[in-house]
Design a protein around this motif. Structure first.
Motif, PDB file in Angstrom:
ATOM      1  N   LYS A 124       1.136   6.389   9.785  1.00 12.77           N
ATOM      2  CA  LYS A 124       2.403   7.136   9.782  1.00 12.77           C
ATOM      3  C   LYS A 124       2.985   7.330   8.394  1.00 12.77           C
ATOM      4  CE  LYS A 124       3.707   5.507  14.421  1.00 12.77           C
ATOM      5  NZ  LYS A 124       4.739   4.795  15.224  1.00 12.77           N
ATOM      6  N   GLY A 125       2.205   7.047   7.359  1.00 17.15           N
ATOM      7  CA  GLY A 125       2.685   7.288   6.012  1.00 17.15           C
ATOM      8  C   GLY A 125       3.508   6.151   5.441  1.00 17.15           C
ATOM      9  N   PRO A 126       4.157   6.401   4.299  1.00 15.29           N
ATOM     10  CA  PRO A 126       4.243   7.689   3.604  1.00 15.29           C
ATOM     11  C   PRO A 126       2.897   8.180   3.084  1.00 15.29           C
ATOM     12  CG  PRO A 126       5.154   5.942   2.241  1.00 15.29           C
ATOM     13  CD  PRO A 126       4.879   5.335   3.570  1.00 15.29           C
ATOM     14  N   ALA A 127       2.757   9.488   3.033  1.00 14.69           N
ATOM     15  CA  ALA A 127       1.497  10.098   2.647  1.00 14.69           C
ATOM     16  C   ALA A 127       1.128   9.727   1.214  1.00 14.69           C
ATOM     17  CB  ALA A 127       1.597  11.623   2.781  1.00 14.69           C
ATOM     18  N   LEU A 128      -0.169   9.511   1.010  1.00 17.26           N
ATOM     19  CA  LEU A 128      -0.749   9.275  -0.313  1.00 17.26           C
ATOM     20  C   LEU A 128      -0.235   8.001  -0.979  1.00 17.26           C
ATOM     21  CD1 LEU A 128      -0.646  12.927  -1.726  1.00 17.26           C
ATOM     22  CD2 LEU A 128      -2.245  11.906  -0.090  1.00 17.26           C
ATOM     23  N   GLU A 129       0.194   7.044  -0.150  1.00 16.52           N
ATOM     24  CA  GLU A 129       0.650   5.749  -0.656  1.00 16.52           C
ATOM     25  C   GLU A 129      -0.079   4.647   0.102  1.00 16.52           C
ATOM     26  OE1 GLU A 129       2.524   5.109  -3.186  1.00 16.52           O
ATOM     27  OE2 GLU A 129       3.160   7.162  -3.604  1.00 16.52           O
ATOM     28  N   PRO A 130      -0.988   3.931  -0.563  1.00 13.43           N
ATOM     29  CA  PRO A 130      -1.749   2.893   0.144  1.00 13.43           C
ATOM     30  C   PRO A 130      -0.847   1.773   0.651  1.00 13.43           C
ATOM     31  CG  PRO A 130      -2.741   3.400  -1.987  1.00 13.43           C
ATOM     32  CD  PRO A 130      -1.395   4.061  -1.961  1.00 13.43           C
ATOM     33  N   LYS A 131      -1.157   1.301   1.842  1.00 15.11           N
ATOM     34  CA  LYS A 131      -0.490   0.118   2.370  1.00 15.11           C
ATOM     35  C   LYS A 131      -1.251  -1.129   1.922  1.00 15.11           C
ATOM     36  CE  LYS A 131       1.764   2.127   6.425  1.00 15.11           C
ATOM     37  NZ  LYS A 131       1.284   3.522   6.385  1.00 15.11           N
ATOM     38  N   SER A 132      -0.682  -2.272   2.226  1.00 11.93           N
ATOM     39  CA  SER A 132      -1.250  -3.529   1.742  1.00 11.93           C
ATOM     40  C   SER A 132      -2.539  -3.918   2.450  1.00 11.93           C
ATOM     41  CB  SER A 132      -0.229  -4.655   1.916  1.00 11.93           C
ATOM     42  OG  SER A 132       0.964  -4.375   1.232  1.00 11.93           O
ATOM     43  N   GLY A 133      -2.703  -3.500   3.699  1.00 12.83           N
ATOM     44  CA  GLY A 133      -3.798  -3.991   4.518  1.00 12.83           C
ATOM     45  C   GLY A 133      -5.173  -3.762   3.922  1.00 12.83           C
ATOM     46  N   THR A 134      -5.378  -2.572   3.366  1.00  9.24           N
ATOM     47  CA  THR A 134      -6.691  -2.257   2.794  1.00  9.24           C
ATOM     48  C   THR A 134      -7.018  -3.197   1.647  1.00  9.24           C
ATOM     49  OG1 THR A 134      -6.377   0.079   3.365  1.00  9.24           O
ATOM     50  CG2 THR A 134      -8.097  -0.435   1.759  1.00  9.24           C
ATOM     51  N   ILE A 135      -6.034  -3.428   0.790  1.00  5.82           N
ATOM     52  CA  ILE A 135      -6.230  -4.306  -0.367  1.00  5.82           C
ATOM     53  C   ILE A 135      -6.480  -5.734   0.086  1.00  5.82           C
ATOM     54  CG2 ILE A 135      -5.234  -5.146  -2.522  1.00  5.82           C
ATOM     55  CD1 ILE A 135      -5.801  -2.104  -2.456  1.00  5.82           C
ATOM     56  N   ARG A 136      -5.659  -6.225   0.994  1.00  5.25           N
ATOM     57  CA  ARG A 136      -5.797  -7.613   1.452  1.00  5.25           C
ATOM     58  C   ARG A 136      -7.139  -7.842   2.139  1.00  5.25           C
ATOM     59  NH1 ARG A 136      -2.725  -9.401   5.266  1.00  5.25           N
ATOM     60  NH2 ARG A 136      -1.689  -7.469   5.907  1.00  5.25           N
ATOM     61  N   ALA A 137      -7.562  -6.872   2.946  1.00  4.78           N
ATOM     62  CA  ALA A 137      -8.846  -7.009   3.639  1.00  4.78           C
ATOM     63  C   ALA A 137      -9.998  -7.097   2.640  1.00  4.78           C
ATOM     64  CB  ALA A 137      -9.060  -5.833   4.587  1.00  4.78           C
ATOM     65  N   ALA A 138      -9.939  -6.266   1.596  1.00  7.75           N
ATOM     66  CA  ALA A 138     -10.985  -6.300   0.572  1.00  7.75           C
ATOM     67  C   ALA A 138     -10.977  -7.633  -0.169  1.00  7.75           C
ATOM     68  CB  ALA A 138     -10.792  -5.148  -0.404  1.00  7.75           C
ATOM     69  N   GLN A 139      -9.785  -8.129  -0.478  1.00 10.11           N
ATOM     70  CA  GLN A 139      -9.680  -9.388  -1.210  1.00 10.11           C
ATOM     71  C   GLN A 139     -10.183 -10.566  -0.383  1.00 10.11           C
ATOM     72  OE1 GLN A 139      -5.433  -8.991  -2.059  1.00 10.11           O
ATOM     73  NE2 GLN A 139      -5.875  -8.905  -4.252  1.00 10.11           N
ATOM     74  N   ILE A 140      -9.792 -10.630   0.868  1.00 11.75           N
ATOM     75  CA  ILE A 140     -10.137 -11.765   1.718  1.00 11.75           C
ATOM     76  C   ILE A 140     -11.634 -11.820   2.005  1.00 11.75           C
ATOM     77  CG2 ILE A 140      -9.890 -12.689   4.070  1.00 11.75           C
ATOM     78  CD1 ILE A 140      -6.964 -11.762   3.963  1.00 11.75           C
ATOM     79  N   THR A 141     -12.256 -10.649   2.193  1.00 10.58           N
ATOM     80  CA  THR A 141     -13.656 -10.593   2.618  1.00 10.58           C
ATOM     81  C   THR A 141     -14.620 -10.300   1.474  1.00 10.58           C
ATOM     82  OG1 THR A 141     -13.503  -8.229   3.149  1.00 10.58           O
ATOM     83  CG2 THR A 141     -12.955  -9.804   4.907  1.00 10.58           C
ATOM     84  N   ASN A 142     -14.081 -10.134   0.259  1.00  8.68           N
ATOM     85  CA  ASN A 142     -14.916  -9.796  -0.891  1.00  8.68           C
ATOM     86  C   ASN A 142     -15.678  -8.492  -0.665  1.00  8.68           C
ATOM     87  OD1 ASN A 142     -15.857 -10.314  -3.528  1.00  8.68           O
ATOM     88  ND2 ASN A 142     -17.740 -11.244  -2.751  1.00  8.68           N
ATOM     89  N   SER A 143     -15.028  -7.561   0.033  1.00  8.25           N
ATOM     90  CA  SER A 143     -15.642  -6.264   0.303  1.00  8.25           C
ATOM     91  C   SER A 143     -15.389  -5.299  -0.846  1.00  8.25           C
ATOM     92  CB  SER A 143     -15.087  -5.671   1.599  1.00  8.25           C
ATOM     93  OG  SER A 143     -15.396  -6.486   2.701  1.00  8.25           O
ATOM     94  N   VAL A 144     -16.259  -4.320  -0.945  1.00  7.37           N
ATOM     95  CA  VAL A 144     -16.130  -3.265  -1.957  1.00  7.37           C
ATOM     96  C   VAL A 144     -15.482  -2.052  -1.314  1.00  7.37           C
ATOM     97  CG1 VAL A 144     -17.401  -1.742  -3.502  1.00  7.37           C
ATOM     98  CG2 VAL A 144     -18.167  -4.094  -3.176  1.00  7.37           C
ATOM     99  N   ILE A 145     -14.538  -1.437  -2.016  1.00  2.00           N
ATOM    100  CA  ILE A 145     -13.904  -0.211  -1.534  1.00  2.00           C
ATOM    101  C   ILE A 145     -14.586   0.989  -2.176  1.00  2.00           C
ATOM    102  CG2 ILE A 145     -11.780   1.142  -1.395  1.00  2.00           C
ATOM    103  CD1 ILE A 145     -10.197  -1.448  -1.525  1.00  2.00           C
ATOM    104  N   LEU A 146     -14.995   1.944  -1.342  1.00  2.00           N
ATOM    105  CA  LEU A 146     -15.511   3.214  -1.832  1.00  2.00           C
ATOM    106  C   LEU A 146     -14.486   4.305  -1.511  1.00  2.00           C
ATOM    107  CD1 LEU A 146     -19.316   3.249  -0.852  1.00  2.00           C
ATOM    108  CD2 LEU A 146     -18.315   2.980  -3.126  1.00  2.00           C
ATOM    109  N   PRO A 147     -13.772   4.809  -2.519  1.00  6.76           N
ATOM    110  CA  PRO A 147     -12.813   5.889  -2.269  1.00  6.76           C
ATOM    111  C   PRO A 147     -13.536   7.201  -2.015  1.00  6.76           C
ATOM    112  CG  PRO A 147     -12.965   5.445  -4.614  1.00  6.76           C
ATOM    113  CD  PRO A 147     -13.840   4.424  -3.937  1.00  6.76           C
ATOM    114  N   VAL A 148     -12.985   8.011  -1.128  1.00  2.85           N
ATOM    115  CA  VAL A 148     -13.628   9.270  -0.756  1.00  2.85           C
ATOM    116  C   VAL A 148     -12.610  10.410  -0.824  1.00  2.85           C
ATOM    117  CG1 VAL A 148     -14.745  10.559   1.119  1.00  2.85           C
ATOM    118  CG2 VAL A 148     -15.337   8.167   0.725  1.00  2.85           C
ATOM    119  N   GLY A 149     -13.032  11.506  -1.423  1.00  5.31           N
ATOM    120  CA  GLY A 149     -12.260  12.743  -1.393  1.00  5.31           C
ATOM    121  C   GLY A 149     -13.040  13.788  -0.627  1.00  5.31           C
TER     122      GLY A 149
END
Length: 213
Positions: A124-149
Motif C-alpha cells: 500500500k505504499g508509499p510508492a518508491l519507498e522501501p519498507k523495513s521488511g526486505t532489509i531485515r529479511a536479507a540481514q537475518i538470512t544473509n540473502s542477496v538482494i537483486l534489484p530489478v527494473g
C-alpha cells in the motif's frame, strides 16, 4: 463474491495475462547473476517496485520461486493467479499478518538457493519507498538482494497509490537485473533502504529510457 464466481474471475485473469504476456518479447539483462547465486547456494530476494510487479511475475513463472503478496482485495487476485502459474505464495503485509508472513519469509530464505520475489514498497505504499521488511529479511538470512527494473514499450497505467503497469499485447519488455546487494546485521537500516531505493530507481529510469527510445 461467491466461491464459484471468484474462481471464474481468477481463471479469466490468469488466461488474460498469459495471453497478453505470451505475445510480448522479453529482453532480460543480468539474469546470469541469479543463476550463479543459486548455484552457490545463496538465497536471493528479487526486488521490484510494486507498480512494475507483473512483468517479473510473468517472466519468472513456473520456477517454483516464493513471492510475497498482501492480504487486501487487490493483492488477492494477483496472489491467486500467481499461485496458478507456478509461484509459492506467502501472504501478509506490515498491517495484516505481518509477523506470520515475516516468519515464513525467513523460513523460505533459510533454504539454500531459494528465491523470493518481493515489492519493497508494497502493498500500500508509499510508492518508491522501501519498507523495513526486505532489509531485515536479507540481514537475518544473509540473502542477496537483486534489484530489478522492468517496463514495456506499450502499456496501460492504472493509478491508485502508485501507477500499476500492465503491458499491452505485442510489446517489447525491457527488464534489467541489477548488481547484487548484500547487507550485514550491523548495517544501518536507513542507509540500506537508501541504497536499495537508489538501485531500483536507477534501473527503472534505465528501462524507461530504453522503451522510449
Amino acid at each position: 463474491m461467491s466461491g464459484h464466481l471468484h474462481s471464474i474471475k481468477i481463471f479469466f485473469a490468469k488466461w488474460m495475462l498469459k495471453a497478453i504476456y505470451g505475445t510480448c518479447r522479453f529482453h532480460v539483462e543480468g539474469e546470469q547473476q541469479l543463476f550463479d547465486l543459486i548455484a552457490e547456494n545463496k538465497s536471493v530476494i528479487i526486488a521490484c517496485w510494486h507498480g512494475r510487479l507483473l512483468m517479473p511475475v510473468m517472466y519468472f513463472a513456473n520456477r517454483n520461486y516464493y513471492a510475497l503478496a498482501g492480504t487486501h482485495a487487490d493483492a488477492e487476485l494477483i496472489s491467486q493467479v500467481a499461485s496458478r502459474i507456478g509461484w509459492q505464495m506467502i501472504r501478509g503485509s506490515s498491517s495484516e499478518g505481518g509477523q506470520d508472513a515475516f516468519k515464513n519469509i525467513v523460513r523460505s530464505l533459510k533454504n539454500p538457493g531459494s528465491v523470493l520475489y518481493i515489492t519493497p514498497d508494497g502493498p500500500k505504499g508509499p510508492a518508491l519507498e522501501p519498507k523495513s521488511g526486505t532489509i531485515r529479511a536479507a540481514q537475518i538470512t544473509n540473502s542477496v538482494i537483486l534489484p530489478v527494473g522492468a517496463q514495456s514499450t506499450r502499456h496501460w497505467g492504472f493509478t491508485n497509490w502508485d501507477t500499476f503497469f500492465v503491458a499491452k499485447p505485442f510489446s517489447k519488455i525491457e527488464m534489467i537485473i541489477g548488481k547484487p546487494i548484500s547487507f550485514t546485521r550491523d548495517d544501518d537500516e536507513k542507509n540500506a533502504k537508501d541504497q536499495l531505493k537508489t538501485a531500483l530507481d536507477k534501473l527503472s529510469d534505465k528501462v524507461d529510457d530504453r522503451v522510449q527510445s
